[in-house]
Write a protein that holds these residues in place. Structure first.
Motif: not given
Ligand code: ADP
Length: 487
Positions: A453-465
Motif C-alpha cells: 500500500v506504500a510507494p517503494f523506490g529510491g532517489v539518487k543512484e538507487s533508482g527511478i519510479g
C-alpha cells in the motif's frame, strides 16, 4: 522437494501461452544454495526467443487493453487467490532455489500476492482529468492509457514479489509483459506463470524468457532495443541498471529502476533501545542480509553505543542458521552463492584490518557451503569498504557518532538513496531527520517498511519510479491530452 502439486514445478519458458525450450535445446542448471544439489535444468534462451516473446506480448496487447478494467481486475483477483491457495508449494519451491527460511518464503508469497490483490483493485481507478479550457470553444480532457509491452527484469532475492510488484500494475493498467527472471531463481517465475494460466489470463499477456547468467546481456539487449517494448522495469544491481538505462536511450523507452542501497540505520540517544534492536534485527538479518533495504550502516550515538551493541549481540545469539527446508525451522539460510560469501568475507577482512572489532561471528559458518555466521562489527569507520558497498550479507557494522548533524551528514554521504531508518523519540528530531535524509523511504522507529500500500523506490543512484501503492500504476500508463475544439 515435496510439492502437493508437482505441476507447479515447470521446467520450461513460457511464450505465447506455450511451455517451450530454447531453440537450440540449450539448458542451464539451477542449484539449491543450501546444499549445492541440482534442482533441474531450464532453457537457456537468447535474442531469438526473446523477440518471439515480445512479438507475442505485442499481439496480445490489443485484446488485453480492450478489456474493461473490471474484467482485468477479475482475472488478477483469480490469480491472487491461486497464489495464496498454493502458498505452501510456492514457498517450498522458493526456498529450494533461493535458500531463505521456509517461514520467510511463505511470507514473501503472501507479500507477492498482495501486489496482485492491490493492483486488481487499483485497475478500476485509473482516473483521468478534465481541465478548465483556455478558450470558449474548447474542452480539455486527459486520459490515461496503458504504456504498451513491458519488459520486467528481476533479481533472485525476492523471486516472487519482485515479479508481482512489476507485473500486477502493468497488467492492471492494460499492458502485457515479458519477464526475464534471475538465473538463480527461475522456478518461482514459472510457477507464477502456471498459476496465471490457470487463472485464465490469455496467451501472450505474460511471457517468460529464461537464460543463464552468460546470456543475460543478449536477452537484455533485445528487451531494451526492440521497439515493441515501451517500458523496462528492472530490479537489480546499480551497474546493470545503468547499463539498461543507457541501452533504453536508443528507443527512448520509459524505465523504472530499483537499484542498490546503502541504508543507514541511526540510533539516537533518546531511542527506545529495545525497539531499535528489534528493528535492526528485522532490517539487517532478514533474507540473510540480502535485500536492497537491509541496514548497511548502523550509526549509534555515543550515549547508547555500548548498550545497543550488547543488546544487539544478545539478539543475534538467538538466530539459528541452517537449510531453509531442514527438519528444524531456522532464521537464517545460506547466502545465494559462493561469490556472495567471498564478498562478505572481503568486507569483514577489510574492516578488521582497518581497526574494526568482531563482536560476534565474522566468518563462514561451520555448516560449510555458503552459510555465513550472523556477524556484528564494532568500531567501524567510514574509511572502511563496507561503508560504501552494499554488504548483502548478515553483517551489522556499528559506527559511532556524537550529534544529529554528523549523523545526517554521514547518512547522506553516499550516491545511494533507497531506504533509511532512524530511532528517536524527540518529535522535533523526528521531523528534522525525516526531512533531511536523502532517501526514498524512511523508517521512523520502524525496521520493516515494505507493504503493497506504500510507494517503494529510491532517489539518487538507487533508482527511478515507485512500486506499489497508488503511485505504482502511474509508471505503466501514458497521459494523453485531448484538446477538443469547435464546441
Ligand atoms: P545481482 O548482482 O543481484 O545478481 P544483477 O543486476 O546482476 O544483480 O541481476 C539482476 C537481474 O539482471 C538478473 O535477472 C540478471 O540476470 C539480470 N542481468 C544481469 N546482467 C544483465 C544485462 N547485461 N542485461 C540484462 N539483464 C541483466
Amino acid at each position: 522437494m515435496q510439492l502437493k502439486d508437482r505441476a507447479l514445478f515447470r521446467q520450461q519458458g513460457y511464450i505465447d501461452g506455450a511451455w517451450v525450450g530454447a531453440d537450440d535445446g540449450a539448458t542451464f542448471k539451477v542449484v539449491n544454495p543450501a546444499d549445492g544439489a541440482v534442482l533441474g535444468a531450464v532453457p537457456d534462451m537468447g535474442a531469438g526467443e526473446t523477440r518471439r516473446a515480445i512479438a507475442a506480448a505485442g499481439r496480445a496487447l490489443a485484446g488485453w487493453r480492450a478489456k474493461t478494467a473490471k474484467e482485468r481486475a477479475n482475472l488478477l483477483r483469480r490469480w491472487y487467490e491461486l497464489i495464496l491457495q498454493n502458498q505452501d508449494d510456492l514457498a517450498v519451491l522458493m526456498t529450494a532455489e533461493q535458500g531463505k527460511p521456509l517461514a520467510e518464503a511463505k511470507g514473501e508469497i503472501a507479500y507477492g500476492a498482495s501486489f496482485v490483490e492491490w493492483f486488481a483493485e487499483e485497475a478500476k481507478r485509473v482516473y483521468g482529468d478534465t481541465i478548465p479550457q483556455h478558450g470558449p470553444d474548447k474542452r480539455i480532457v486527459v486520459i490515461k492509457q496503458p504504456i504498451g509491452v513491458v519488459a520486467a527484469i528481476t533479481p533472485w532475492n525476492f523471486p516472487n514479489a519482485m515479479i508481482t510488484r512489476k507485473c500486477a500494475p502493468a497488467l492492471a493498467a492494460g499492458c502485457t509483459v515479458v519477464i526475464k527472471p534471475a538465473e538463480d531463481t527461475p522456478y518461482s517465475a514459472f510457477a507464477l506463470a502456471e498459476l496465471a494460466e490457470r487463472a485464465g489470463i490469455e496467451k501472450g499477456v505474460i511471457n517468460i524468457v529464461s537464460c543463464a547468467k552468460s546470456g543475460a546481456a543478449e536477452v537484455g539487449g533485445e528487451l531494451t532495443s526492440n521497439p515493441v517494448v515501451r517500458k523496462v522495469s528492472f530490479t537489480g544491481s546499480t551497474a546493470v541498471g545503468k547499463l539498461l538505462m543507457a541501452q533504453c536511450a536508443g528507443t527512448v523507452k520509459k524505465i523504472s529502476l530499483e537499484l542498490g542501497g546503502n541504508a543507514p540505520f541511526i540510533v539516537f540517544d533518546d531511542a527506545d533501545l529495545d525497539a531499535a534492536v528489534a528493528g535492526a534485527m528485522a532490517s539487517k538479518y532478514r533474507n540473510a542480509g540480502q535485500t536492497c533495504v537491509c541496514a548497511n550502516r548502523i550509526l549509534v550515538q555515543d550515549g547508547v553505543y555500548d548498550a545497543f551493541a550488547e543488546r544487539l549481540g544478545a539478539a543475534v545469539a538467538g538466530l539459528t542458521v541452517g537449510p531453509g527446508l531442514g527438519a528444524e525451522p531456522v532464521t537464517q539460510g545460506p547466502l545465494i552463492n559462493e561469490a556472495a560469501v567471498q564478498k562478505v568475507e572481503r568486507l569483514v577482512e577489510d574492516a578488521v584490518n582497518k581497526g574494526a572489532r568482531v563482536v560476534t561471528g565474522g566468518k563462514r559458518h561451520a555448516l560449510g557451503g555458503t552459510f555465513f555466521e550472523p556477524t556484528i562489527l564494532a568500531d567501524v569507520t567510514t574509511t572502511m569498504a563496507c561503508a560504501n558497498e552494499e554488504i548483502f550479507g548478515p553483517v551489522a557494522p556499528l559506527y559511532r557518532f556524537s550529534d544529529e548533524r554528523e549523523a545526517i551528514a554521514v547518512a547522506n554521504d553516499t550516491p545511494f538513496g533507497l531506504a533509511a531508518y532512524f530511532y528517536a523519540r524527540d518529535v522535533g528530531r523526528v521531523w528534522r531527520v525525516s526531512e533531511a535524509l536523502e532517501y526514498g523511504i524512511v523508517g521512523v522507529n520502524e525496521g520493516i517498511i515494505s507493504t503493497e500500500v506504500a510507494p517503494f523506490g529510491g532517489v539518487k543512484e538507487s533508482g527511478i519510479g515507485r512500486e506499489g501503492s497508488k503511485y505504482g500504476l502511474e509508471d505503466f500508463v501514458e497521459i494523453k491530452y485531448l484538446c477538443m475544439g469547435g464546441i
